[in-house]
Write a protein that holds these residues in place. Structure first.
Motif, PDB file in Angstrom:
ATOM      1  N   MET A   1      40.311  38.885  49.092  1.00  0.00           N
ATOM      2  CA  MET A   1      40.276  38.862  47.644  1.00  0.00           C
ATOM      3  C   MET A   1      40.762  40.181  47.065  1.00  0.00           C
ATOM      4  O   MET A   1      41.292  40.226  45.959  1.00  0.00           O
ATOM      5  CB  MET A   1      38.843  38.543  47.209  1.00  0.00           C
ATOM      6  CG  MET A   1      38.149  39.627  46.428  1.00  0.00           C
ATOM      7  SD  MET A   1      36.415  39.230  46.286  1.00  0.00           S
ATOM      8  CE  MET A   1      35.797  40.590  45.454  1.00  0.00           C
ATOM      9  N   THR A   2      40.640  41.257  47.858  1.00  0.00           N
ATOM     10  CA  THR A   2      40.777  42.573  47.273  1.00  0.00           C
ATOM     11  C   THR A   2      42.199  43.061  47.024  1.00  0.00           C
ATOM     12  O   THR A   2      42.477  43.611  45.972  1.00  0.00           O
ATOM     13  CB  THR A   2      40.051  43.586  48.156  1.00  0.00           C
ATOM     14  OG1 THR A   2      40.339  43.272  49.506  1.00  0.00           O
ATOM     15  CG2 THR A   2      38.584  43.525  47.938  1.00  0.00           C
ATOM     16  N   ASN A   3      43.094  42.843  47.996  1.00  0.00           N
ATOM     17  CA  ASN A   3      44.435  43.418  47.845  1.00  0.00           C
ATOM     18  C   ASN A   3      45.467  42.448  47.282  1.00  0.00           C
ATOM     19  O   ASN A   3      46.647  42.745  47.237  1.00  0.00           O
ATOM     20  CB  ASN A   3      44.920  43.960  49.193  1.00  0.00           C
ATOM     21  CG  ASN A   3      44.142  45.207  49.568  1.00  0.00           C
ATOM     22  OD1 ASN A   3      43.955  46.101  48.742  1.00  0.00           O
ATOM     23  ND2 ASN A   3      43.665  45.255  50.783  1.00  0.00           N
ATOM     24  N   LYS A   4      45.013  41.281  46.890  1.00  0.00           N
ATOM     25  CA  LYS A   4      45.952  40.254  46.419  1.00  0.00           C
ATOM     26  C   LYS A   4      46.593  40.628  45.088  1.00  0.00           C
ATOM     27  O   LYS A   4      46.011  41.310  44.255  1.00  0.00           O
ATOM     28  CB  LYS A   4      45.190  38.934  46.235  1.00  0.00           C
ATOM     29  CG  LYS A   4      45.265  38.044  47.452  1.00  0.00           C
ATOM     30  CD  LYS A   4      44.423  36.794  47.318  1.00  0.00           C
ATOM     31  CE  LYS A   4      44.465  36.149  45.942  1.00  0.00           C
ATOM     32  NZ  LYS A   4      43.596  34.963  45.900  1.00  0.00           N
ATOM     33  N   ASP A   5      47.821  40.123  44.877  1.00  0.00           N
ATOM     34  CA  ASP A   5      48.460  40.263  43.571  1.00  0.00           C
ATOM     35  C   ASP A   5      47.706  39.389  42.574  1.00  0.00           C
ATOM     36  O   ASP A   5      47.074  38.402  42.939  1.00  0.00           O
ATOM     37  CB  ASP A   5      49.918  39.783  43.648  1.00  0.00           C
ATOM     38  CG  ASP A   5      50.798  40.804  44.360  1.00  0.00           C
ATOM     39  OD1 ASP A   5      50.380  41.981  44.438  1.00  0.00           O
ATOM     40  OD2 ASP A   5      51.877  40.411  44.847  1.00  0.00           O
ATOM     41  N   LYS A   6      47.835  39.768  41.291  1.00  0.00           N
ATOM     42  CA  LYS A   6      47.214  38.933  40.252  1.00  0.00           C
ATOM     43  C   LYS A   6      47.983  37.626  40.128  1.00  0.00           C
ATOM     44  O   LYS A   6      49.216  37.630  40.247  1.00  0.00           O
ATOM     45  CB  LYS A   6      47.242  39.676  38.924  1.00  0.00           C
ATOM     46  CG  LYS A   6      46.266  40.818  38.928  1.00  0.00           C
ATOM     47  CD  LYS A   6      46.129  41.481  37.580  1.00  0.00           C
ATOM     48  CE  LYS A   6      45.029  42.523  37.715  1.00  0.00           C
ATOM     49  NZ  LYS A   6      45.116  43.613  36.810  1.00  0.00           N
ATOM     50  N   PRO A   7      47.323  36.514  39.865  1.00  0.00           N
ATOM     51  CA  PRO A   7      48.039  35.251  39.651  1.00  0.00           C
ATOM     52  C   PRO A   7      49.041  35.409  38.495  1.00  0.00           C
ATOM     53  O   PRO A   7      48.776  36.142  37.547  1.00  0.00           O
ATOM     54  CB  PRO A   7      46.933  34.270  39.283  1.00  0.00           C
ATOM     55  CG  PRO A   7      45.683  34.860  39.845  1.00  0.00           C
ATOM     56  CD  PRO A   7      45.864  36.347  39.774  1.00  0.00           C
ATOM     57  N   ALA A   8      50.197  34.740  38.606  1.00  0.00           N
ATOM     58  CA  ALA A   8      51.254  34.879  37.593  1.00  0.00           C
ATOM     59  C   ALA A   8      50.782  34.365  36.234  1.00  0.00           C
ATOM     60  O   ALA A   8      49.918  33.498  36.143  1.00  0.00           O
ATOM     61  CB  ALA A   8      52.481  34.099  38.042  1.00  0.00           C
ATOM     62  N   ALA A  26      36.746  34.671  29.044  1.00  0.00           N
ATOM     63  CA  ALA A  26      37.921  35.282  29.668  1.00  0.00           C
ATOM     64  C   ALA A  26      38.027  34.850  31.125  1.00  0.00           C
ATOM     65  O   ALA A  26      37.003  34.658  31.785  1.00  0.00           O
ATOM     66  CB  ALA A  26      37.809  36.807  29.578  1.00  0.00           C
ATOM     67  N   PRO A  27      39.271  34.680  31.617  1.00  0.00           N
ATOM     68  CA  PRO A  27      39.450  34.263  33.006  1.00  0.00           C
ATOM     69  C   PRO A  27      39.227  35.434  33.962  1.00  0.00           C
ATOM     70  O   PRO A  27      39.842  36.486  33.804  1.00  0.00           O
ATOM     71  CB  PRO A  27      40.917  33.820  33.042  1.00  0.00           C
ATOM     72  CG  PRO A  27      41.575  34.595  31.944  1.00  0.00           C
ATOM     73  CD  PRO A  27      40.536  34.888  30.904  1.00  0.00           C
ATOM     74  N   LEU A  28      38.362  35.244  34.929  1.00  0.00           N
ATOM     75  CA  LEU A  28      38.079  36.319  35.895  1.00  0.00           C
ATOM     76  C   LEU A  28      39.304  36.666  36.720  1.00  0.00           C
ATOM     77  O   LEU A  28      39.558  37.839  37.020  1.00  0.00           O
ATOM     78  CB  LEU A  28      36.920  35.900  36.823  1.00  0.00           C
ATOM     79  CG  LEU A  28      36.614  36.868  37.966  1.00  0.00           C
ATOM     80  CD1 LEU A  28      36.180  38.235  37.444  1.00  0.00           C
ATOM     81  CD2 LEU A  28      35.536  36.304  38.892  1.00  0.00           C
ATOM     82  N   TRP A  29      40.117  35.657  37.078  1.00  0.00           N
ATOM     83  CA  TRP A  29      41.209  35.894  38.028  1.00  0.00           C
ATOM     84  C   TRP A  29      42.280  36.856  37.529  1.00  0.00           C
ATOM     85  O   TRP A  29      43.047  37.356  38.316  1.00  0.00           O
ATOM     86  CB  TRP A  29      41.816  34.557  38.494  1.00  0.00           C
ATOM     87  CG  TRP A  29      42.332  33.679  37.364  1.00  0.00           C
ATOM     88  CD1 TRP A  29      43.576  33.710  36.826  1.00  0.00           C
ATOM     89  CD2 TRP A  29      41.606  32.672  36.662  1.00  0.00           C
ATOM     90  NE1 TRP A  29      43.685  32.787  35.810  1.00  0.00           N
ATOM     91  CE2 TRP A  29      42.484  32.129  35.691  1.00  0.00           C
ATOM     92  CE3 TRP A  29      40.290  32.158  36.740  1.00  0.00           C
ATOM     93  CZ2 TRP A  29      42.099  31.118  34.821  1.00  0.00           C
ATOM     94  CZ3 TRP A  29      39.925  31.145  35.876  1.00  0.00           C
ATOM     95  CH2 TRP A  29      40.827  30.638  34.923  1.00  0.00           C
ATOM     96  N   THR A  30      42.300  37.163  36.233  1.00  0.00           N
ATOM     97  CA  THR A  30      43.271  38.154  35.727  1.00  0.00           C
ATOM     98  C   THR A  30      42.750  39.588  35.853  1.00  0.00           C
ATOM     99  O   THR A  30      43.499  40.535  35.693  1.00  0.00           O
ATOM    100  CB  THR A  30      43.639  37.900  34.243  1.00  0.00           C
ATOM    101  OG1 THR A  30      42.475  38.122  33.438  1.00  0.00           O
ATOM    102  CG2 THR A  30      44.145  36.490  34.026  1.00  0.00           C
ATOM    103  N   VAL A  31      41.461  39.727  36.083  1.00  0.00           N
ATOM    104  CA  VAL A  31      40.876  41.082  36.137  1.00  0.00           C
ATOM    105  C   VAL A  31      40.133  41.392  37.427  1.00  0.00           C
ATOM    106  O   VAL A  31      39.764  42.543  37.681  1.00  0.00           O
ATOM    107  CB  VAL A  31      39.895  41.317  34.946  1.00  0.00           C
ATOM    108  CG1 VAL A  31      40.647  41.368  33.632  1.00  0.00           C
ATOM    109  CG2 VAL A  31      38.802  40.265  34.901  1.00  0.00           C
TER     110      VAL A  31
END
Ligand code: 1HN
Length: 349
Positions: A1-8, A26-31
């Motif tokens: 989970m840690t080094n992944k790029d942010k979802p487009a 707010a969406p967690l996956w952007t932050v």
């Protein structure tokens, strides 16, 4: 989970984010990757303040405002990466305080605990919960949470000390309370030296029950701590990362002297270079004696007597000593260890 790029970010997603934004969602996956980092990632940067200019500006402030009007006449040491926040590290506040001869910094109390480390002057004083103590160069003095305290200077010289407080920690929890006393100087209810007699002689009053987490000793005189280092050095046993390093303790339980802040005094002899070290507690160092340089994350900082420098969390640090050096330091390690966060790392065999 840690080094992944942010979802487009797609148009469809953006429209969705705008829609839920109105509902305070707010969406967690952007932050997420900024919130939970694989290792400490701090806005706090390494920095050194030379004492000469600091003292000149502080004395200049003495011509602009009295201690009484200011309540505390202090120049705040603001970390260059944290400007406008009154922070020297993410979790700590530090400032240089001036009390001129004859002045009183009026009595008040607050949730935040404070340490004083005396930089200049002699025979100033602070009164903490009814007991007055005299402050001299290198003394480490504490003000526990919610303890009444006022400072004064009945000497002929300006008194300057470094204040360290856990202000950002108390702010994080929205737990700040403060009150002013109705007189400038609080009345004395104990004799000077009472707490060091009761608690500072490797004894405790029988049946003593601690009421808080702070040490009942509130002045740790430099002369005594300094002498310990001097006697210890005869043994020639040096820690590769710390030289000789002592921790100020609460004599009741051997814990830290303050609930949230860890405080230390260390000796590094001339010619010593410390092995690279890093820890999660961003640390403020005060050069009490000697000269040398410190390399923080590859950046070099030359230091001499009374200079103050900051090492951020998890940055490699090495000290290179040119003249026998004594360093006072403090950090939020007391809090981090109580919470189980604290980590360290050493590069040596
Ligand atoms: C404070 O009470 C003192 O008592 C010094 O000397 C600095 C900074 C912020 C809040 C309270 C003091 C302070 C402070």
């Amino acid at each position: 989970m840690t080094n992944k790029d942010k979802p487009a970010l797609t148009t469809e997603r953006e429209r969705f984010y705008e829609k839920i934004d109105k509902e305070h969602l707010a969406p967690l996956w952007t932050v997420l990757s900024d919130l939970v980092t694989p290792e400490p990632s701090s806005a706090c940067v390494p920095h050194l303040w030379q004492y000469g200019p600091l003292k000149r500006y502080l004395l200049e402030s003495g011509g602009l405002i009295t201690a009484k009007e200011a309540e505390r006449r202090v120049l705040v040491l603001e970390n260059p990466g944290l400007r406008g926040t009154s922070k020297i590290t993410t979790s700590l506040y530090a400032g240089l305080q001036l009390v001129l001869p004859g002045e009183i910094a009026p009595a008040h109390r607050h949730t935040q605990s404070a340490l004083r480390f005396v930089m200049d002057g002699a025979n100033g004083h602070t009164t903490v919960d009814g007991e007055k103590t005299i402050m001299n160069f290198g003394d480490f003095v504490i003000t526990p949470p919610m303890a009444w305290h006022d400072h004064g200077n009945q000497s002929e010289e300006p008194m300057v000390w470094l204040d360290g407080l856990d202000i950002p920690m108390v702010s994080l929890y929205d737990a700040s309370f403060a009150e002013t006393f109705d007189q400038d100087a609080q009345p004395l209810s104990k004799g000077t030296g009472d707490s060091s007699a009761r608690f500072g002689a490797n004894m405790l009053p029988v049946d003593f029950n601690a009421t808080g987490l702070a040490s009942p000793i509130f002045n740790y005189p430099y002369a005594r701590s300094r002498e310990s280092l001097d006697v210890m050095r005869r043994q020639e046993e040096w820690d590769p990362c710390h030289g000789l390093k002592l921790r100020y303790i609460n004599p009741v339980d051997g814990g830290f002297a303050m609930p949230t802040i860890g405080t230390y005094l260390q000796l590094l002899p001339k010619g010593f270079s410390t092995a690279p070290y890093r820890s999660t507690d961003a640390t403020i160092f005060v050069v009490t004696e000697g000269r040398g340089l410190t390399i923080i994350d590859g950046q070099k900082f030359d230091w001499g007597p009374k200079d103050i420098f900051v090492v951020p969390s998890w940055k490699w640090v090495t000290h290179v000593v040119s003249d026998d050096a004594v360093l006072f330091s403090f950090s939020d390690r007391a809090a981090q260890q109580k919470l189980g966060y604290w980590r360290e790392d050493r590069q040596h065999n």
